[in-house]
Design an enzyme around this catalytic site. Sequence first.
Site, PDB file in Angstrom:
ATOM      1  N   ASP A 102       5.166  -1.808   3.070  1.00  0.00           N
ATOM      2  CA  ASP A 102       5.581  -1.845   2.049  1.00  0.00           C
ATOM      3  C   ASP A 102       6.796  -0.960   1.805  1.00  0.00           C
ATOM      4  O   ASP A 102       7.148   0.271   1.284  1.00  0.00           O
ATOM      5  CB  ASP A 102       5.188  -2.689   0.864  1.00  0.00           C
ATOM      6  N   LYS A 103       8.019  -1.616   1.052  1.00  0.00           N
ATOM      7  CA  LYS A 103       9.102  -0.680   0.536  1.00  0.00           C
ATOM      8  C   LYS A 103       8.397   0.414  -0.558  1.00  0.00           C
ATOM      9  O   LYS A 103       9.105   1.328  -0.615  1.00  0.00           O
ATOM     10  CB  LYS A 103      10.315  -1.290  -0.282  1.00  0.00           C
TER      11      LYS A 103
END
Length: 233
Positions: A102-103
């Site tokens: 994920d970011k």
Amino acid sequence: MKLVKLLANLGYGSRKEVQRLIRSGVVTDDTGRVLGENEVPPHHQIRVRGEELDPPAPLVIMLNKPDGYTCSSEDPGDTVYDLLPPRFALRNPGLNPIGRLDKDTTGFLLLTDDGKLLHKIIHPKSGCLKVYQVQLDRPLEGHEGELFASGTLVLNSESRPLLPAKLEVLGEKEALVTLHEGRYHQVRRMFAASGNHVLGLKRISIGGLTMPDDLEEGEWRELEPDEVKAIFA
Ligand code: URA
């Protein structure tokens, strides 16, 4: 492979641009002899403007992903490809993450242009476990290990239960989680299902390979052949 195709596949430009590059005389061998379009010495002997060529396919690299970078080249904003030489984004075959992060997840990311290797590592049957270090919002309650190991936990909006996962408690609000699979936002959703919230998430190993301590955030390097083997050890 012809020199034009080789250089174009490594991202040195379109075929036309690479042809111009070769005709301009900046593509040489390691003795400085200018190469023609139809000559292809061994990869390690080719130079462009005196510099060694980028590594050939198949390529596997490790990256210590910082917070705030996405793993898809199509996403707006900062992507992990911005941390690599710009030529790498133009390679054919292209480099893909072996299991996205994920970011706002940091840590160990592998990228490869070798589709077979990628699938071998991400398939749950490969036995390549992924280990994540988790910082939590609230103290662990004690039931989480049993819940994650049960093989019966079904995440919101899914119907298939998660494979059993391992929890190792490191502190009141800190733990290691070991997964066999990589579902969307899996670790965050597992803790949400247990009534907690993940504040920080870092992947630290993939299979038998742990991210080296000397790989600083934002840094990358090519994997050594024995490191690729270690993934499956
Ligand atoms: N689990 C998550 O929730 N996020 C990741 O990036 C990886 C595993």
